[in-house]
Design an enzyme around this catalytic site. Structure first.
Site, mmCIF file in Angstrom:
data_model
loop_
_atom_site.group_PDB
_atom_site.id
_atom_site.type_symbol
_atom_site.label_atom_id
_atom_site.label_comp_id
_atom_site.label_asym_id
_atom_site.label_seq_id
_atom_site.Cartn_x
_atom_site.Cartn_y
_atom_site.Cartn_z
ATOM 1 N N ASP A 8 0.850 -1.116 0.171
ATOM 2 C CA ASP A 8 0.181 0.028 -0.010
ATOM 3 C C ASP A 8 0.879 1.296 -0.090
ATOM 4 O O ASP A 8 2.033 1.131 0.312
ATOM 5 C CB ASP A 8 -0.772 0.153 1.192
ATOM 6 C CG ASP A 8 -1.919 1.073 1.309
ATOM 7 O OD1 ASP A 8 -2.309 1.684 0.312
ATOM 8 O OD2 ASP A 8 -1.784 1.659 2.471
ATOM 9 N N ASP A 10 -0.109 5.293 0.904
ATOM 10 C CA ASP A 10 -0.163 6.071 1.897
ATOM 11 C C ASP A 10 -0.152 5.461 3.257
ATOM 12 O O ASP A 10 -1.152 4.562 3.661
ATOM 13 C CB ASP A 10 -1.537 7.018 1.719
ATOM 14 C CG ASP A 10 -1.551 7.685 0.319
ATOM 15 O OD1 ASP A 10 -0.344 7.954 -0.256
ATOM 16 O OD2 ASP A 10 -2.358 7.919 -0.274
HETATM 17 MG MG LIG Z 1 -2.914 3.368 3.360
#
Ligand SMILES: [Mg+2]
Ligand SMILES: [Zn+2]
Length: 162
Positions: A8, A10
């Site tokens: 992932d 962010d």
């Molecule tokens: Mg995230």
């Protein structure tokens, strides 16, 4: 078949701001990310970003900004001899129509698995949200949940190396 570390973006690679990260100026790499990715790369993992970017559908920023952020991460990795294999981004948002790729759907992982000949059972998806874990499970990849803005090196160095 090769193995991959799906990441992932962010809250895992760059600081989760609690709002959309709209430009490269707001893309702040977390402190141990470069060392963490070097460690994983040395262990033979492809490095693949899997990220929902609903701000694109909302018109807050464009895919060129998303690509600029990936380039800025790659620049930080260059002197370490580490390469991001690929980034997959869902630019959609349910407020603006449904799609087949947004996590928790597994399509972005499945595309990478097919394209690069990845063995999902030897691969990991690291994320800071339940939808990352759901996408991983649906693709047959081992999900690793970490705290948002946590220490990625600590997480990766503790993985069971398949
Ligand atoms: Mg995230
Ligand atoms: Zn999508």
């Amino acid at each position: 078949m090769t193995k991959a570390l799906f990441l992932d973006r962010d809250g895992v690679l760059n600081r989760e701001l609690g709002r959309y990260v709209a430009s490269v100026d707001e893309f702040e790499l977390l402190p141990t990310v470069v060392q963490a990715l070097k460690f994983a790369s040395d262990a033979g993992f492809l490095l693949i970003i899997i990220s929902n970017q609903g701000g694109v559908a909302k018109g807050l920023y464009g895919m060129e900004a998303v690509h600029a952020m990936q380039r800025s991460l790659q620049e930080a990795l260059d002197s370490w001899g580490v390469s991001i294999t690929e980034g997959y981004y869902c630019p959609h948002h349910p407020d603006h129509g449904l799609c087949l790729c947004r996590k928790p759907k597994p399509l972005m992982l499945q595309k990478a698995i097919a394209r690069f000949g990845i063995d999902p059972a030897r691969s990991f998806m690291i994320g800071d949200g339940q939808r990352d874990m759901d996408a991983a499970n649906a693709a047959g990849v081992n999900g690793i949940l970490m705290p948002s803005n946590g220490d990625l090196f600590e997480v990766i160095s503790a993985l069971p190396w398949a």
